[in-house]
Design a protein around this motif. Structure first.
Motif, PDB file in Angstrom:
ATOM      1  N   TYR A  41       9.985 -14.986   9.999  1.00 35.90           N
ATOM      2  CA  TYR A  41       9.623 -13.600   9.706  1.00 35.90           C
ATOM      3  C   TYR A  41       8.111 -13.507   9.509  1.00 35.90           C
ATOM      4  O   TYR A  41       7.485 -14.416   8.952  1.00 35.90           O
ATOM      5  CB  TYR A  41      10.322 -13.100   8.440  1.00 35.90           C
ATOM      6  CG  TYR A  41      11.813 -12.936   8.578  1.00 35.90           C
ATOM      7  CD1 TYR A  41      12.379 -11.691   8.830  1.00 35.90           C
ATOM      8  CD2 TYR A  41      12.661 -14.031   8.439  1.00 35.90           C
ATOM      9  CE1 TYR A  41      13.757 -11.543   8.950  1.00 35.90           C
ATOM     10  CE2 TYR A  41      14.033 -13.897   8.568  1.00 35.90           C
ATOM     11  CZ  TYR A  41      14.575 -12.648   8.820  1.00 35.90           C
ATOM     12  OH  TYR A  41      15.935 -12.504   8.947  1.00 35.90           O
ATOM     13  N   THR A  42       7.545 -12.401   9.972  1.00 36.98           N
ATOM     14  CA  THR A  42       6.131 -12.129   9.743  1.00 36.98           C
ATOM     15  C   THR A  42       6.013 -10.909   8.838  1.00 36.98           C
ATOM     16  O   THR A  42       6.645  -9.878   9.082  1.00 36.98           O
ATOM     17  CB  THR A  42       5.399 -11.846  11.069  1.00 36.98           C
ATOM     18  OG1 THR A  42       5.513 -12.993  11.918  1.00 36.98           O
ATOM     19  CG2 THR A  42       3.921 -11.558  10.826  1.00 36.98           C
ATOM     20  N   VAL A  43       5.227 -11.040   7.792  1.00 39.12           N
ATOM     21  CA  VAL A  43       4.990  -9.934   6.871  1.00 39.12           C
ATOM     22  C   VAL A  43       3.513  -9.579   6.938  1.00 39.12           C
ATOM     23  O   VAL A  43       2.651 -10.449   6.793  1.00 39.12           O
ATOM     24  CB  VAL A  43       5.397 -10.298   5.431  1.00 39.12           C
ATOM     25  CG1 VAL A  43       5.183  -9.103   4.504  1.00 39.12           C
ATOM     26  CG2 VAL A  43       6.854 -10.760   5.379  1.00 39.12           C
ATOM     27  N   THR A  44       3.236  -8.306   7.171  1.00 38.82           N
ATOM     28  CA  THR A  44       1.861  -7.830   7.333  1.00 38.82           C
ATOM     29  C   THR A  44       1.546  -6.800   6.260  1.00 38.82           C
ATOM     30  O   THR A  44       2.355  -5.911   5.986  1.00 38.82           O
ATOM     31  CB  THR A  44       1.664  -7.187   8.713  1.00 38.82           C
ATOM     32  OG1 THR A  44       2.016  -8.140   9.722  1.00 38.82           O
ATOM     33  CG2 THR A  44       0.218  -6.750   8.908  1.00 38.82           C
ATOM     34  N   LEU A  45       0.395  -6.931   5.653  1.00 43.13           N
ATOM     35  CA  LEU A  45      -0.024  -5.984   4.620  1.00 43.13           C
ATOM     36  C   LEU A  45      -1.077  -5.039   5.152  1.00 43.13           C
ATOM     37  O   LEU A  45      -2.037  -5.444   5.795  1.00 43.13           O
ATOM     38  CB  LEU A  45      -0.556  -6.738   3.402  1.00 43.13           C
ATOM     39  CG  LEU A  45      -0.986  -5.864   2.218  1.00 43.13           C
ATOM     40  CD1 LEU A  45      -0.677  -6.550   0.901  1.00 43.13           C
ATOM     41  CD2 LEU A  45      -2.463  -5.520   2.278  1.00 43.13           C
ATOM     42  N   ASP A  46      -0.889  -3.754   4.888  1.00 41.43           N
ATOM     43  CA  ASP A  46      -1.860  -2.728   5.243  1.00 41.43           C
ATOM     44  C   ASP A  46      -2.188  -1.934   3.992  1.00 41.43           C
ATOM     45  O   ASP A  46      -1.299  -1.580   3.214  1.00 41.43           O
ATOM     46  CB  ASP A  46      -1.299  -1.781   6.309  1.00 41.43           C
ATOM     47  CG  ASP A  46      -1.129  -2.484   7.648  1.00 41.43           C
ATOM     48  OD1 ASP A  46      -2.120  -3.038   8.147  1.00 41.43           O
ATOM     49  OD2 ASP A  46      -0.004  -2.488   8.174  1.00 41.43           O
ATOM     50  N   GLY A  47      -3.470  -1.633   3.817  1.00 41.42           N
ATOM     51  CA  GLY A  47      -3.872  -0.847   2.671  1.00 41.42           C
ATOM     52  C   GLY A  47      -5.295  -1.171   2.270  1.00 41.42           C
ATOM     53  O   GLY A  47      -5.983  -1.941   2.922  1.00 41.42           O
ATOM     54  N   ALA A  48      -5.731  -0.581   1.198  1.00 39.13           N
ATOM     55  CA  ALA A  48      -7.066  -0.802   0.675  1.00 39.13           C
ATOM     56  C   ALA A  48      -6.989  -0.754  -0.836  1.00 39.13           C
ATOM     57  O   ALA A  48      -6.041  -0.229  -1.400  1.00 39.13           O
ATOM     58  CB  ALA A  48      -8.026   0.259   1.191  1.00 39.13           C
ATOM     59  N   ILE A  49      -7.998  -1.309  -1.495  1.00 35.37           N
ATOM     60  CA  ILE A  49      -7.944  -1.361  -2.952  1.00 35.37           C
ATOM     61  C   ILE A  49      -9.321  -1.301  -3.576  1.00 35.37           C
ATOM     62  O   ILE A  49     -10.278  -1.883  -3.055  1.00 35.37           O
ATOM     63  CB  ILE A  49      -7.223  -2.634  -3.413  1.00 35.37           C
ATOM     64  CG1 ILE A  49      -7.091  -2.653  -4.925  1.00 35.37           C
ATOM     65  CG2 ILE A  49      -7.944  -3.873  -2.943  1.00 35.37           C
ATOM     66  CD1 ILE A  49      -6.235  -3.766  -5.445  1.00 35.37           C
ATOM     67  N   THR A  50      -9.408  -0.558  -4.639  1.00 27.08           N
ATOM     68  CA  THR A  50     -10.567  -0.549  -5.518  1.00 27.08           C
ATOM     69  C   THR A  50     -10.036  -0.653  -6.930  1.00 27.08           C
ATOM     70  O   THR A  50      -9.082   0.049  -7.277  1.00 27.08           O
ATOM     71  CB  THR A  50     -11.384   0.746  -5.370  1.00 27.08           C
ATOM     72  OG1 THR A  50     -11.936   0.786  -4.046  1.00 27.08           O
ATOM     73  CG2 THR A  50     -12.518   0.800  -6.361  1.00 27.08           C
TER      74      THR A  50
END
Length: 309
Positions: A185-194
């Protein structure tokens, strides 16, 4: 539990996002379960009027309760029994709990270098002693987190140290990357953080290059996320927005979390998800920068490998 997810161990009602870089590793985890809604718990006491709450898991005693390990030191072994009690202010073992995420208590055990991770659900006897066998084949210092809600009280996450005797071979924190692989399985994270700002992060699951759209509920959600701050192992326990059966939350491929990082620095994320009857854990390293949010950059190298359960 509320549909809005909380970032356990930090200020009530926080919501934001982990993005940036990620990397992967190996993990073990619990068993499937079903809960109706999701909640964020404050897991540390306030340091004073108007003061910021402490992250969860940094204290062995908080809110009048103490995590007491029967054996704070043990030998390395594949089937090590761990026994502990939650004691109240009078020193009496707690025997009644409020069920959360289908369990009375969640136990997280992680090696100090975060190269070994266990999420298990111990059994409670009539005298207030919890017990569970653990795979502790690797020596070193571990942190034990008990996440629970005592009957009539508030949710707490207490932490205590466990030493596993033997030659300790600390590993460096894995490099950041935005994808992780575990058992095909491949898990991909999308997003941004401050730090301190609210946003969303989505973890998407695929198998053999195809999106997984039939994730199964695990602890009442399509995904379960634990985050630990690398500098001090502050415990951050989050669940995705929405829940199975609410009519709006899809069963994959994306699992969306509302989160807030309390500070800049490196974090280790452990995502549990269930598919085809098996719980698997994808691991990431996330670097949260100071200043304005940044979007996660693509990994420069191949994804790392995690382990299923």
């Amino acid at each position: 539990m509320n549909a809005t997810t909380k970032f356990a161990g930090f200020t009530l009602g926080l919501a934001a996002v982990f993005g940036i870089a990620l990397a992967t590793g190996a993990a073990l985890g619990p068993d499937p379960a079903d809960t109706p809604a999701h909640d964020t718990h404050a897991t540390g006491p306030a340091t004073g009027s108007g003061a910021e709450e402490l992250p969860g898991g940094l204290l062995v005693t908080s809110g009048g309760y103490t995590l007491s390990l029967d054996t704070p030191q043990t030998a390395a072994a594949p089937n090590t029994p761990l026994r502990f009690r939650i004691l109240d202010q009078q020193g009496a073992p707690v025997t009644r709990y409020v069920r959360s995420h289908d369990k009375d208590l969640h136990l997280i055990v992680v090696r100090r270098d975060m190269s070994a991770f266990r999420h298990v659900h111990p059994v409670l006897d009539g005298n207030g002693t919890w017990s569970v066998p653990l795979d502790l084949t690797r020596a070193g210092d571990y942190r034990v987190f008990a996440d629970f809600t005592p009957d009539g009280g508030e949710n707490l996450t207490l932490g205590a140290d466990l030493r596993v005797a033997g030659a300790y071979d600390p590993r460096p924190l894995p490099a950041a990357a935005r994808t992780a692989m575990v058992n095909g399985y491949t898990v991909t994270l999308d997003g941004a953080i401050t730090p301190g700002r609210s946003a969303q992060v989505t973890l998407s699951v695929s198998k053999d290059g195809k999106p997984v759209t039939d994730l199964q509920p695990y602890l009442g959600a399509y995904g379960h996320l634990v985050a630990l701050r690398a500098a001090d192992l502050a415990y951050l326990h989050v669940h995705p927005e929405g829940h199975p059966g609410d009519g709006v939350t899809p069963a994959g491929p994306g699992i969306t979390f509302a989160m807030t990082a309390p500070s800049a620095g490196d974090y280790r994320l452990f995502l549990d998800f269930q598919h085809e009857g098996v719980v698997r854990t994808a691991e990431f390293t996330v670097s949260v920068p100071s200043g304005d949010a940044q979007t996660a950059e693509p990994a420069e190298h191949g994804a790392n490998t995690g382990h299923g359960h």
